[in-house]
Write an enzyme that holds these catalytic residues in place. Structure first.
Site, PDB file in Angstrom:
ATOM      1  N   HIS A  48       0.870  -1.172   0.000  1.00 24.69           N
ATOM      2  CA  HIS A  48       0.000   0.000   0.000  1.00 24.69           C
ATOM      3  C   HIS A  48       0.913   1.230   0.000  1.00 24.69           C
ATOM      4  O   HIS A  48       1.990   1.196   0.583  1.00 24.69           O
ATOM      5  CB  HIS A  48      -0.824  -0.064   1.292  1.00 24.69           C
ATOM      6  CG  HIS A  48      -1.933   0.939   1.414  1.00 24.69           C
ATOM      7  ND1 HIS A  48      -1.711   2.264   1.696  1.00 24.69           N
ATOM      8  CD2 HIS A  48      -3.282   0.793   1.327  1.00 24.69           C
ATOM      9  CE1 HIS A  48      -2.882   2.891   1.775  1.00 24.69           C
ATOM     10  NE2 HIS A  48      -3.852   2.022   1.561  1.00 24.69           N
ATOM     11  N   CYS A  93      -4.574   2.295  -3.847  1.00 24.88           N
ATOM     12  CA  CYS A  93      -3.373   2.825  -3.171  1.00 24.88           C
ATOM     13  C   CYS A  93      -2.190   1.891  -3.353  1.00 24.88           C
ATOM     14  O   CYS A  93      -1.359   1.740  -2.443  1.00 24.88           O
ATOM     15  CB  CYS A  93      -3.604   3.056  -1.681  1.00 24.88           C
ATOM     16  SG  CYS A  93      -4.834   4.287  -1.320  1.00 24.88           S
ATOM     17  N   LYS A 150     -10.806  -1.252  10.005  1.00 22.79           N
ATOM     18  CA  LYS A 150     -10.898  -2.421   9.132  1.00 22.79           C
ATOM     19  C   LYS A 150     -11.354  -3.650   9.904  1.00 22.79           C
ATOM     20  O   LYS A 150     -11.536  -4.714   9.338  1.00 22.79           O
ATOM     21  CB  LYS A 150      -9.563  -2.670   8.444  1.00 22.79           C
ATOM     22  CG  LYS A 150      -9.228  -1.508   7.504  1.00 22.79           C
ATOM     23  CD  LYS A 150      -8.263  -1.839   6.425  1.00 22.79           C
ATOM     24  CE  LYS A 150      -8.145  -0.628   5.506  1.00 22.79           C
ATOM     25  NZ  LYS A 150      -6.918  -0.604   4.742  1.00 22.79           N
ATOM     26  N   GLN A 199      -4.512  -5.042   6.645  1.00 22.78           N
ATOM     27  CA  GLN A 199      -5.418  -5.864   5.841  1.00 22.78           C
ATOM     28  C   GLN A 199      -5.552  -7.279   6.412  1.00 22.78           C
ATOM     29  O   GLN A 199      -6.537  -7.959   6.159  1.00 22.78           O
ATOM     30  CB  GLN A 199      -4.896  -5.929   4.402  1.00 22.78           C
ATOM     31  CG  GLN A 199      -5.918  -6.312   3.370  1.00 22.78           C
ATOM     32  CD  GLN A 199      -7.123  -5.394   3.370  1.00 22.78           C
ATOM     33  OE1 GLN A 199      -8.254  -5.874   3.460  1.00 22.78           O
ATOM     34  NE2 GLN A 199      -6.919  -4.098   3.293  1.00 22.78           N
ATOM     35  N   ASP A 258       2.916  -4.343   8.253  1.00 19.07           N
ATOM     36  CA  ASP A 258       1.675  -3.594   8.096  1.00 19.07           C
ATOM     37  C   ASP A 258       0.533  -4.618   8.149  1.00 19.07           C
ATOM     38  O   ASP A 258       0.318  -5.373   7.204  1.00 19.07           O
ATOM     39  CB  ASP A 258       1.733  -2.860   6.747  1.00 19.07           C
ATOM     40  CG  ASP A 258       0.384  -2.281   6.324  1.00 19.07           C
ATOM     41  OD1 ASP A 258      -0.621  -2.525   7.011  1.00 19.07           O
ATOM     42  OD2 ASP A 258       0.361  -1.588   5.292  1.00 19.07           O
TER      43      ASP A 258
HETATM   44  C1  LIG Z   1      -5.965   0.234   4.685  1.00 18.63           C
HETATM   45  C2  LIG Z   1      -4.527  -0.088   4.583  1.00 18.63           C
HETATM   46  C3  LIG Z   1      -3.545   0.854   4.961  1.00 18.63           C
HETATM   47  C4  LIG Z   1      -3.879   2.247   5.399  1.00 18.63           C
HETATM   48  O1  LIG Z   1      -4.638   2.286   6.551  1.00 18.63           O
HETATM   49  P1  LIG Z   1      -5.194   3.682   7.100  1.00 18.63           P
HETATM   50  O2  LIG Z   1      -6.250   3.267   8.058  1.00 18.63           O
HETATM   51  O3  LIG Z   1      -5.717   4.424   5.913  1.00 18.63           O
HETATM   52  O4  LIG Z   1      -4.048   4.387   7.736  1.00 18.63           O
HETATM   53  C5  LIG Z   1      -2.237   0.472   4.869  1.00 18.63           C
HETATM   54  N1  LIG Z   1      -1.876  -0.747   4.445  1.00 18.63           N
HETATM   55  C6  LIG Z   1      -2.783  -1.671   4.086  1.00 18.63           C
HETATM   56  C7  LIG Z   1      -2.314  -3.030   3.637  1.00 18.63           C
HETATM   57  C8  LIG Z   1      -4.132  -1.370   4.133  1.00 18.63           C
HETATM   58  O5  LIG Z   1      -5.045  -2.283   3.767  1.00 18.63           O
END
Ligand SMILES: *Cc1c(COP(=O)(O)O)cnc(C)c1O
Length: 404
Positions: free
Chosen positions: A121, A362, A224, A201, A198
């Protein structure tokens, strides 16, 4: 077994209509919906104990502080962090990544190397590019294959004694690929590099155990995983959080302030300057309680059923291509039909009450890899059903017929 009929009753939004049709919400990878058990916590907070925390002697402030710290403990337990002060409240994944990228600016020097993956992302790319610009460190990229999987042999050749940091997502938001983060972390540690995962997701589907993973940093967003927007957490190993400088200066993050010298507060407060999203933090705890009551194994196996069902049905459509075909996937399907623009499909299915995402998600480097402007992305949650998928597949067929 998951009682989806009962679960759907928890989500007020699922009974609304969009364009005269019952809402079918397949944009869960962008943000999830909120059950009434979680909405009730928001209402309760503002109705009964809204106050600033950690400073007040009065009752409301103490109640809010207790609930906020209890939420931190709930989150600690969920991710199995060794210590509650290793859980830092943030405004979300993006904020957590920027905190660490900013912190490493004081630790890296010219010629140091950092490694990212081709599957990221933008929020796990741009902060590190900014870090490299500031420090002269070199950014290397783990390549991917047509299935949307990282090339692990290539990864091993990128690791050197100069590698200081590796940052990879647990699950790709654009393709749904579940990355082999255990191996990524172990290999990085062999050369002494730290690892940030990260988890934005992955967190709605997979319960990460940060101690078992031995990960250095793990970041997530509450929105999420059935929680509110504008709040998330950064898990960091205590030794790293002690080593890194604070991200922002202000109230709450200090021990003592004089004009000659300021000393910083202990963890977690060192990284929590200013008044936080108090209601958001408390509500995040409630969202985890809600999901854990259902159970992450139950959630994952049901979502996997939806994934397999929808994949088979969509592949029956002439000219439809799915991007991301790893056998390790969460319930995300990114696709295109022939040369039809994804935006046009998204617009037609919206008229039929169906919410999907269209565009680059993104993750422009992934789109460039496949040489496409974007995809249509349908992402399923545990409150979705096979009946909804049937309606969606018919809608996509209709869109394809109209547009080709
Ligand atoms: C949604 C997402 C982000 C960004 O999250 P925010 O809540 O917008 O800060 C970063 N990495 C991944 C893999 C995502 O799915």
């Amino acid at each position: 077994m998951l009682d989806v009929t009962a679960i759907r009753k928890d989500f007020p939004i699922l009974s609304r209509e969009v364009n005269g049709k019952p809402l079918i919400y397949f944009d869960n990878a962008a943000t999830s919906q909120t059950p009434k058990q979680v909405i009730d916590v928001i209402v309760d907070y503002y109705s009964n104990y809204n106050a600033n925390i950690h400073r007040g002697v009065h009752t409301l402030s103490q109640e809010a502080t207790d609930k906020y710290e209890a939420a931190r403990k709930t989150i600690q337990t969920h991710f199995n962090a060794a210590k509650s002060h290793e859980i830092i409240f943030t405004s979300g994944t993006t904020h957590g990544i920027n905190m660490i990228a900013n912190g490493f600016a004081s630790l890296l020097k010219e010629g140091d190397e950092v490694i990212v993956s081709a599957l990221e992302h933008h929020s796990n790319i741009v902060p590190w590019q900014m870090l490299c610009e500031k420090t002269g460190a070199i950014l290397k990229v783990i390549p991917m294959n047509e299935n949307g999987e990282l090339l692990m042999t290539a990864y091993e050749t990128l690791l050197t004694e100069n590698t200081k940091l590796v940052f990879v997502n647990h699950v790709s938001n654009a393709l749904g690929t579940i990355n082999p983060i255990e191996t990524i972390i172990n290999k990085a540690h062999e050369v002494g590099a730290a690892v940030l995962i990260d988890g934005a997701q992955a967190s709605p589907h997979i319960k990460a155990d940060v101690q078992a993973l031995d990960v250095d940093f793990y970041v997530v967003s509450a929105h999420k995983m059935c929680g509110p927007t504008g709040v998330g957490v950064l898990y960091g190993k205590e030794e790293w959080l002690n080593k890194l400088p604070p991200y922002q200066g202000g109230g709450e993050m200090i021990a003592e302030v004089t004009f000659e010298k300021t000393t910083y507060a202990d963890l977690p407060h060192k990284f929590e300057a200013g008044t936080p999203n108090i209601c958001g933090g408390i509500t995040f705890g409630a969202a985890l309680d809600y999901m854990n009551a259902i159970g992450f194994d139950t959630i994952a196996s049901y979502e996997n059923e939806l994934l397999e069902y929808a994949t088979a049905k969509l592949l029956d459509i002439d000219g439809l291509r799915i991007y991301g075909n790893s056998n390790q996937k969460t319930s995300v399907i990114s696709f295109n039909i022939g040369n039809v623009h994804p935006y046009d499909i998204g617009t037609i299915v919206d008229k039929l009450g169906i919410a999907v995402r269209t565009g680059h998600h993104c993750a422009q480097p992934i789109m460039d890899f496949y040489n496409i402007p974007g995809t249509v992305r349908a992402s399923f949650s545990f409150y979705n059903t096979k009946e909804e998928i049937d309606i969606f597949v018919e809608a996509v067929k209709k869109a394809a017929f109209m547009l080709q």
